[in-house]
Design an enzyme around this catalytic site. Structure first.
Site, PDB file in Angstrom:
ATOM      1  N   GLY A 143      43.432  44.713  38.448  1.00  0.00           N
ATOM      2  CA  GLY A 143      42.048  44.234  38.360  1.00  0.00           C
ATOM      3  C   GLY A 143      41.409  44.167  39.739  1.00  0.00           C
ATOM      4  O   GLY A 143      42.066  44.373  40.756  1.00  0.00           O
ATOM      5  N   ARG A 144      40.136  43.858  39.781  1.00  0.00           N
ATOM      6  CA  ARG A 144      39.407  43.889  41.050  1.00  0.00           C
ATOM      7  C   ARG A 144      39.974  42.885  42.062  1.00  0.00           C
ATOM      8  O   ARG A 144      40.303  43.233  43.190  1.00  0.00           O
ATOM      9  CB  ARG A 144      37.926  43.614  40.806  1.00  0.00           C
ATOM     10  CG  ARG A 144      37.074  43.826  42.046  1.00  0.00           C
ATOM     11  CD  ARG A 144      35.659  43.351  41.815  1.00  0.00           C
ATOM     12  NE  ARG A 144      34.812  44.443  41.383  1.00  0.00           N
ATOM     13  CZ  ARG A 144      33.584  44.267  40.899  1.00  0.00           C
ATOM     14  NH1 ARG A 144      33.107  43.060  40.757  1.00  0.00           N
ATOM     15  NH2 ARG A 144      32.857  45.286  40.533  1.00  0.00           N
ATOM     16  N   GLY A 188      42.840  41.048  41.635  1.00  0.00           N
ATOM     17  CA  GLY A 188      44.298  41.185  41.695  1.00  0.00           C
ATOM     18  C   GLY A 188      44.734  42.246  42.678  1.00  0.00           C
ATOM     19  O   GLY A 188      45.705  42.080  43.433  1.00  0.00           O
ATOM     20  N   LYS A 197      39.508  26.728  31.955  1.00  0.00           N
ATOM     21  CA  LYS A 197      40.182  26.694  33.269  1.00  0.00           C
ATOM     22  C   LYS A 197      40.762  25.306  33.533  1.00  0.00           C
ATOM     23  O   LYS A 197      41.881  25.172  34.044  1.00  0.00           O
ATOM     24  CB  LYS A 197      39.210  27.103  34.375  1.00  0.00           C
ATOM     25  CG  LYS A 197      38.800  28.567  34.302  1.00  0.00           C
ATOM     26  CD  LYS A 197      37.964  28.981  35.498  1.00  0.00           C
ATOM     27  CE  LYS A 197      37.698  30.504  35.455  1.00  0.00           C
ATOM     28  NZ  LYS A 197      37.056  30.991  36.678  1.00  0.00           N
TER      29      LYS A 197
END
Length: 309
Positions: free
Chosen positions: A15-16, A18, A134
């Site tokens: 991912g971006r 990650g 979250k």
């Protein structure tokens, strides 16, 4: 004898964020592992990123959040686990938490937060449980007694900043601009690669153990009025300002279907309610990442806006 470097596992490395986390971990010479699902290898965009990481020395471990055996196996090989799954998938971290608990040797877990502090937001009922999910992960981690660090970097620079916080636009306005609220409430933007570098600094720092690291660097904290001023100076032109009151914005949020209204919800949260900046970063349970790592370089908002000219 040379100290052994902390071994770091990144979940969501294709991912971006990650990908940036894995790169930052490798740059800091940590033995770096990435948990990769089989499907990622057949996705050209993801597989090219994984190729870059592998060439740079990352160890790719096949597995997924749905496969408990692969999870426990991966977690057993490392000291620190950093999760970078997308916000809509944060509850998918529950099996990962169970695996960390089962493996038993993890010194630190950094859950997928990387936004506004979910325990500090004051927009109840508006965000479709975006922050509640979250916060739920935080509570589970605390209840399980897993050592953790949470990273709250507020907004990524790639989100909202390219449009100068104008919902629906892809590039900054050149004629008129909407200002939400009175335009004086400050929000925070940070580039993903900078967030990643701060995160890797904090990953095995005793000062960040069981703490929330707030990233609010000078040069990255701006009100909407200040953003517009900086942009006007860069393009050498005054923009027509259209002020949108809190009431008007809330009405627009209610009239716009989900998820199209989420940009406005987050704008309301940051630039009207001030949820990114109303509290002290060193408040109980919190530490200021920019104070902890004064030598860590980062791209300022002004520098980011230069790339949009």
């Amino acid at each position: 004898m040379e100290e052994k470097k902390t071994r770091i596992l990144i979940v969501g490395a294709s991912g971006r964020l990650g990908f940036e986390l894995a790169k930052a971990s490798l740059e800091a010479a940590h033995p770096t592992f990435a948990l990769v699902r089989d499907s990622a290898f057949s996705d050209p965009h993801k597989s090219s990123k994984l190729q870059v990481l592998s060439t740079s020395g990352a160890v790719l471990l096949k597995g997924s959040l749905e496969d408990q055996i692969s999870l426990v196996e991966a977690v057993r090989q490392v000291d620190v686990v950093i999760c970078a799954v997308a916000s809509r998938q944060v509850l998918d971290q529950k099996p990962l938490i169970a695996a960390i608990k089962e493996a038993g040797g993890v010194k630190r877990f950094i859950p997928s937060e990387f936004g506004t502090d979910p325990d500090k937001t004051r927009i109840s009922g508006l965000d479709y449980n975006f922050y509640a999910r979250k916060a739920e992960i935080r509570r589970i981690v605390e209840a399980e007694g897993i050592p953790y660090t949470c990273i709250c970097c507020n907004f990524f620079a790639s989100y909202l900043l390219p449009s100068l916080v104008q919902p629906g636009l892809k590039t900054p306005p050149r004629d008129k601009v909407m200002i939400f609220g009175d335009g004086n409430v400050k929000g925070v933007f940070m580039k993903e690669s900078d967030v990643a570098a701060f995160t890797i600094n904090a990953a095995d720092d005793p000062r960040t153990l069981n703490k929330v690291v707030h990233l609010r660097p000078q040069g990255n904290v701006y009100s909407m009025n200040e953003l517009v001023d900086v942009w006007q100076n860069k393009i050498g032109k005054k923009l027509e300002k259209i002020f949108v009151s809190e009431e008007e914005l809330l009405k627009k949020i209610k009239e716009t279907p989900y998820p199209e209204n989420l940009d406005m919800v987050f704008i309301y949260c940051a630039f009207v309610k001030g949820d990114q900046t109303y509290f002290d970063t060193e408040s109980p349970g919190g530490v200021d990442g920019t104070r902890l790592y004064p030598n860590q370089k980062y791209v300022t908002i002004s520098e980011f806006l230069d790339t949009l000219l």
